[in-house]
Design a protein around this motif. Structure first.
Motif, short mmCIF file in Angstrom:
data_model
loop_
_atom_site.label_atom_id
_atom_site.label_comp_id
_atom_site.label_asym_id
_atom_site.label_seq_id
_atom_site.Cartn_x
_atom_site.Cartn_y
_atom_site.Cartn_z
N MET A 1 0.58 -1.21 0.30
CA MET A 1 -0.45 -0.04 0.11
C MET A 1 0.85 1.70 0.15
SD MET A 1 -2.98 0.97 2.77
CE MET A 1 -4.00 1.91 1.74
N ASP A 2 0.38 2.32 -0.59
CA ASP A 2 1.11 3.45 -0.85
C ASP A 2 0.89 4.43 0.60
OD1 ASP A 2 2.57 5.84 -1.83
OD2 ASP A 2 1.57 6.47 -3.05
N TYR A 3 2.13 4.96 1.12
CA TYR A 3 1.45 5.53 2.57
C TYR A 3 1.77 7.38 1.68
CZ TYR A 3 0.61 1.51 4.72
OH TYR A 3 0.32 -0.04 4.69
N LYS A 4 2.39 7.23 0.57
CA LYS A 4 2.43 9.12 0.23
C LYS A 4 1.62 10.26 0.60
CE LYS A 4 5.45 10.25 -2.26
NZ LYS A 4 6.67 10.53 -2.01
N TYR A 5 0.36 10.23 0.94
CA TYR A 5 -0.65 10.76 1.41
C TYR A 5 -0.56 10.97 2.39
CZ TYR A 5 -4.87 13.70 2.89
OH TYR A 5 -5.51 14.40 2.82
N GLU A 7 2.80 10.43 4.68
CA GLU A 7 3.71 10.81 4.70
C GLU A 7 3.57 12.57 4.62
OE1 GLU A 7 6.30 8.53 1.92
OE2 GLU A 7 6.47 6.97 2.99
N GLN A 8 2.54 12.90 2.95
CA GLN A 8 2.41 14.53 2.89
C GLN A 8 1.87 15.29 3.85
OE1 GLN A 8 0.06 14.66 -0.26
NE2 GLN A 8 1.95 13.92 -1.78
N PRO A 36 3.16 0.81 9.34
CA PRO A 36 4.56 -0.01 8.01
C PRO A 36 5.62 0.38 9.05
CG PRO A 36 3.49 2.06 7.06
CD PRO A 36 1.91 2.43 8.35
#
Length: 100
Positions: A1-5, A7-8, A36
């Protein structure tokens, strides 16, 4: 899963630029059991904020503050300048006189 949001949002949080809604999203995210590894270190911070949000000061706190405001302020002791003698300069004068 992408946790970019997330992190932003964290970057914005550290810059104190998040809205109340964004902070609610962060608290909800960090309330999960499985996180994570690179984000798990922030779990305790947001868990503490969630717990502390429900705490409130009691009525006795307001009464104590208002009572202290009504008390006369303690008068500070006046500052008295310390008198300096000229003897603290004598060694420098003596050394010049001895040099001549």
């Amino acid at each position: 899963m992408d946790y970019k949001y997330i992190e932003q949002l964290l970057e914005r949080y550290w810059e104190a630029a998040t809205t109340a809604e964004e902070e609610r999203i962060l608290r909800a995210f960090f309330a999960q059991d499985i996180l994570p590894a690179h984000l798990a270190r922030y779990k305790e911070l947001f868990a503490y904020q969630s717990e502390a949000a429900g705490e409130a000061l009691g009525a006795e706190f307001d009464e104590r503050v208002l009572a202290r405001i009504g008390e006369p302020a303690a008068q500070p002791q006046p500052l008295v300048p310390r008198r300096r003698s000229s003897s603290h300069r004598l060694p420098a004068r003596n050394s010049r006189a001895a040099f001549v």
